[in-house]
Write a protein that holds these residues in place. Structure first.
Motif, PDB file in Angstrom:
ATOM      1  N   THR A  81      -9.370  14.079 -11.495  1.00 43.81           N
ATOM      2  CA  THR A  81      -9.488  13.168 -10.538  1.00 43.81           C
ATOM      3  C   THR A  81      -9.027  11.751 -10.971  1.00 43.81           C
ATOM      4  O   THR A  81      -8.187  10.942 -10.385  1.00 43.81           O
ATOM      5  CB  THR A  81     -10.970  12.597 -10.176  1.00 43.81           C
ATOM      6  OG1 THR A  81     -11.677  14.013  -9.351  1.00 43.81           O
ATOM      7  CG2 THR A  81     -11.194  11.735  -9.113  1.00 43.81           C
ATOM      8  N   VAL A  82      -9.213  11.432 -12.459  1.00 41.19           N
ATOM      9  CA  VAL A  82      -8.495  10.266 -13.072  1.00 41.19           C
ATOM     10  C   VAL A  82      -7.405  10.244 -12.984  1.00 41.19           C
ATOM     11  O   VAL A  82      -6.600   9.205 -12.778  1.00 41.19           O
ATOM     12  CB  VAL A  82      -9.424  10.151 -14.322  1.00 41.19           C
ATOM     13  CG1 VAL A  82      -8.652   8.880 -15.061  1.00 41.19           C
ATOM     14  CG2 VAL A  82     -10.829   9.642 -14.226  1.00 41.19           C
ATOM     15  N   ALA A  83      -6.942  11.543 -13.154  1.00 43.91           N
ATOM     16  CA  ALA A  83      -5.419  11.899 -13.382  1.00 43.91           C
ATOM     17  C   ALA A  83      -4.688  11.311 -11.976  1.00 43.91           C
ATOM     18  O   ALA A  83      -3.654  10.868 -11.893  1.00 43.91           O
ATOM     19  CB  ALA A  83      -5.016  13.027 -13.871  1.00 43.91           C
ATOM     20  N   GLU A  84      -5.439  12.071 -10.846  1.00 47.48           N
ATOM     21  CA  GLU A  84      -4.692  11.798  -9.685  1.00 47.48           C
ATOM     22  C   GLU A  84      -4.787  10.412  -9.263  1.00 47.48           C
ATOM     23  O   GLU A  84      -3.831  10.047  -8.607  1.00 47.48           O
ATOM     24  CB  GLU A  84      -5.830  12.541  -8.565  1.00 47.48           C
ATOM     25  CG  GLU A  84      -5.256  14.187  -8.865  1.00 47.48           C
ATOM     26  CD  GLU A  84      -6.284  15.163  -7.948  1.00 47.48           C
ATOM     27  OE1 GLU A  84      -7.167  14.312  -7.086  1.00 47.48           O
ATOM     28  OE2 GLU A  84      -6.412  16.206  -8.148  1.00 47.48           O
ATOM     29  N   VAL A  85      -5.958   9.755  -9.566  1.00 47.77           N
ATOM     30  CA  VAL A  85      -6.135   8.388  -9.178  1.00 47.77           C
ATOM     31  C   VAL A  85      -4.919   7.456  -9.803  1.00 47.77           C
ATOM     32  O   VAL A  85      -4.375   6.502  -9.402  1.00 47.77           O
ATOM     33  CB  VAL A  85      -7.486   7.640  -9.649  1.00 47.77           C
ATOM     34  CG1 VAL A  85      -7.665   6.344  -9.632  1.00 47.77           C
ATOM     35  CG2 VAL A  85      -8.461   8.115  -8.721  1.00 47.77           C
ATOM     36  N   LYS A  86      -4.716   7.853 -11.327  1.00 47.60           N
ATOM     37  CA  LYS A  86      -3.566   7.060 -12.135  1.00 47.60           C
ATOM     38  C   LYS A  86      -2.218   7.266 -11.241  1.00 47.60           C
ATOM     39  O   LYS A  86      -1.362   6.417 -11.311  1.00 47.60           O
ATOM     40  CB  LYS A  86      -3.594   7.807 -13.545  1.00 47.60           C
ATOM     41  CG  LYS A  86      -2.672   7.115 -14.443  1.00 47.60           C
ATOM     42  CD  LYS A  86      -2.713   7.666 -15.846  1.00 47.60           C
ATOM     43  CE  LYS A  86      -1.877   6.961 -16.700  1.00 47.60           C
ATOM     44  NZ  LYS A  86      -1.941   7.796 -18.033  1.00 47.60           N
ATOM     45  N   ASP A  87      -1.929   8.774 -10.646  1.00 42.08           N
ATOM     46  CA  ASP A  87      -0.769   8.817 -10.050  1.00 42.08           C
ATOM     47  C   ASP A  87      -0.505   7.920  -8.781  1.00 42.08           C
ATOM     48  O   ASP A  87       0.374   7.441  -8.613  1.00 42.08           O
ATOM     49  CB  ASP A  87      -0.622  10.272  -9.779  1.00 42.08           C
ATOM     50  CG  ASP A  87      -0.384  11.208 -11.068  1.00 42.08           C
ATOM     51  OD1 ASP A  87      -0.227  10.738 -11.873  1.00 42.08           O
ATOM     52  OD2 ASP A  87      -0.621  12.560 -10.907  1.00 42.08           O
ATOM     53  N   VAL A  88      -1.711   8.177  -8.051  1.00 39.82           N
ATOM     54  CA  VAL A  88      -1.718   7.356  -6.904  1.00 39.82           C
ATOM     55  C   VAL A  88      -1.616   5.881  -7.128  1.00 39.82           C
ATOM     56  O   VAL A  88      -0.747   4.937  -6.371  1.00 39.82           O
ATOM     57  CB  VAL A  88      -3.047   7.381  -6.015  1.00 39.82           C
ATOM     58  CG1 VAL A  88      -3.236   6.562  -4.766  1.00 39.82           C
ATOM     59  CG2 VAL A  88      -3.081   8.977  -5.475  1.00 39.82           C
ATOM     60  N   SER A  89      -2.099   5.202  -8.399  1.00 38.47           N
ATOM     61  CA  SER A  89      -1.873   3.955  -8.643  1.00 38.47           C
ATOM     62  C   SER A  89      -0.550   3.545  -8.952  1.00 38.47           C
ATOM     63  O   SER A  89       0.099   2.553  -8.661  1.00 38.47           O
ATOM     64  CB  SER A  89      -3.089   3.433  -9.813  1.00 38.47           C
ATOM     65  OG  SER A  89      -4.266   3.600  -9.551  1.00 38.47           O
ATOM     66  N   LYS A  90      -0.054   4.376  -9.834  1.00 44.54           N
ATOM     67  CA  LYS A  90       1.422   4.294 -10.137  1.00 44.54           C
ATOM     68  C   LYS A  90       2.277   4.054  -8.855  1.00 44.54           C
ATOM     69  O   LYS A  90       3.150   3.116  -8.565  1.00 44.54           O
ATOM     70  CB  LYS A  90       1.904   5.388 -11.068  1.00 44.54           C
ATOM     71  CG  LYS A  90       1.505   5.003 -12.507  1.00 44.54           C
ATOM     72  CD  LYS A  90       2.109   6.371 -13.275  1.00 44.54           C
ATOM     73  CE  LYS A  90       1.358   6.124 -14.591  1.00 44.54           C
ATOM     74  NZ  LYS A  90       2.171   7.436 -15.542  1.00 44.54           N
ATOM     75  N   GLU A  91       2.026   5.101  -7.852  1.00 46.33           N
ATOM     76  CA  GLU A  91       2.993   4.947  -6.717  1.00 46.33           C
ATOM     77  C   GLU A  91       2.544   3.763  -5.607  1.00 46.33           C
ATOM     78  O   GLU A  91       3.513   2.945  -5.317  1.00 46.33           O
ATOM     79  CB  GLU A  91       2.572   6.102  -5.905  1.00 46.33           C
ATOM     80  CG  GLU A  91       2.986   7.539  -6.314  1.00 46.33           C
ATOM     81  CD  GLU A  91       2.549   8.550  -5.326  1.00 46.33           C
ATOM     82  OE1 GLU A  91       2.130   8.508  -4.140  1.00 46.33           O
ATOM     83  OE2 GLU A  91       2.329   9.766  -5.924  1.00 46.33           O
ATOM     84  N   ALA A  92       1.316   3.249  -5.791  1.00 45.29           N
ATOM     85  CA  ALA A  92       1.187   2.019  -5.245  1.00 45.29           C
ATOM     86  C   ALA A  92       1.748   0.887  -5.773  1.00 45.29           C
ATOM     87  O   ALA A  92       2.280  -0.053  -5.150  1.00 45.29           O
ATOM     88  CB  ALA A  92      -0.467   1.909  -5.118  1.00 45.29           C
ATOM     89  N   LEU A  93       1.493   0.607  -7.038  1.00 49.04           N
ATOM     90  CA  LEU A  93       2.253  -0.241  -7.857  1.00 49.04           C
ATOM     91  C   LEU A  93       3.842  -0.191  -7.396  1.00 49.04           C
ATOM     92  O   LEU A  93       4.419  -1.454  -7.510  1.00 49.04           O
ATOM     93  CB  LEU A  93       2.229  -0.120  -9.221  1.00 49.04           C
ATOM     94  CG  LEU A  93       2.937  -1.186 -10.174  1.00 49.04           C
ATOM     95  CD1 LEU A  93       2.239  -2.620  -9.827  1.00 49.04           C
ATOM     96  CD2 LEU A  93       2.542  -0.886 -11.765  1.00 49.04           C
ATOM     97  N   THR A  94       4.512   0.936  -7.583  1.00 46.84           N
ATOM     98  CA  THR A  94       5.724   1.085  -7.104  1.00 46.84           C
ATOM     99  C   THR A  94       6.066   0.665  -5.844  1.00 46.84           C
ATOM    100  O   THR A  94       7.049  -0.269  -5.755  1.00 46.84           O
ATOM    101  CB  THR A  94       6.333   2.522  -7.382  1.00 46.84           C
ATOM    102  OG1 THR A  94       6.187   3.036  -8.774  1.00 46.84           O
ATOM    103  CG2 THR A  94       7.832   2.679  -7.110  1.00 46.84           C
ATOM    104  N   CYS A  95       5.424   0.939  -4.798  1.00 45.59           N
ATOM    105  CA  CYS A  95       5.584   0.583  -3.431  1.00 45.59           C
ATOM    106  C   CYS A  95       5.306  -0.971  -3.366  1.00 45.59           C
ATOM    107  O   CYS A  95       5.963  -1.620  -2.912  1.00 45.59           O
ATOM    108  CB  CYS A  95       4.396   1.157  -2.645  1.00 45.59           C
ATOM    109  SG  CYS A  95       5.030   2.725  -2.446  1.00 45.59           S
ATOM    110  N   ALA A  96       4.283  -1.686  -4.033  1.00 46.41           N
ATOM    111  CA  ALA A  96       4.163  -3.072  -3.988  1.00 46.41           C
ATOM    112  C   ALA A  96       5.393  -3.754  -4.628  1.00 46.41           C
ATOM    113  O   ALA A  96       5.790  -4.715  -4.179  1.00 46.41           O
ATOM    114  CB  ALA A  96       2.841  -3.309  -4.648  1.00 46.41           C
ATOM    115  N   GLN A  97       5.935  -3.208  -5.798  1.00 43.21           N
ATOM    116  CA  GLN A  97       7.117  -3.879  -6.375  1.00 43.21           C
ATOM    117  C   GLN A  97       8.064  -4.054  -5.426  1.00 43.21           C
ATOM    118  O   GLN A  97       8.959  -4.827  -5.215  1.00 43.21           O
ATOM    119  CB  GLN A  97       7.411  -3.466  -7.722  1.00 43.21           C
ATOM    120  CG  GLN A  97       6.423  -3.703  -8.887  1.00 43.21           C
ATOM    121  CD  GLN A  97       6.425  -2.614  -9.936  1.00 43.21           C
ATOM    122  OE1 GLN A  97       7.234  -1.571 -10.000  1.00 43.21           O
ATOM    123  NE2 GLN A  97       6.000  -3.035 -10.938  1.00 43.21           N
TER     124      GLN A  97
END
Length: 127
Positions: free
Chosen positions: A38-54
């Motif tokens: 779950t933490v790994a999935e959250v990390k991936d989602v967080s990276k995607e969200a950061l990329t989208c925000a950038q």
């Protein structure tokens, strides 16, 4: 052989206790294993969200000059509209004064002619 049997029994009890403790630890660790995924999935989602925000930030920064230009154009249009409105108001005032300047003497002249005609009629009637 009696004390040897007691020692063996104590060793067996210690091993059973150790196995029970290990089983409890394994049961406790099972949810943690699921949490790792779950933490790994959250990390991936967080990276995607950061990329989208950038990316969104970059797009907004790219749009900033266009927005500023539109704002400047709108401000200029507002100034021009206000200037045109001021000119129209001034012309309206000028039209009022021209009307008054024209109709005032005209009415005065008609009144004078009418007065002269009335006085002439009275003067002629009185003879």
């Amino acid at each position: 052989m009696g004390s040897e049997g007691v020692n063996d029994m104590q060793d067996v009890n210690a091993l059973v206790t150790l196995q029970i403790s290990l089983a409890r630890i394994e049961e406790t660790l099972k949810p943690l294993a699921a949490l790792v995924q779950t933490v790994a999935e959250v990390k991936d989602v967080s990276k995607e969200a950061l990329t989208c925000a950038q990316q969104a930030n970059q797009k907004l920064e790219a749009m900033e000059p266009v927005v500023n230009k539109a704002q400047d154009t709108a401000d200029d249009a507002l100034r021009k509209a206000q200037s045109a409105l001021d000119k129209l108001n001034s012309q309206d005032e000028n039209r009022k004064w021209i009307s008054r300047s024209f109709y005032g003497p005209l009415i005065s002249s008609l009144a004078a002619v009418l007065s002269a005609a009335i006085l002439a009629y009275i003067g002629l009637s009185g003879r």
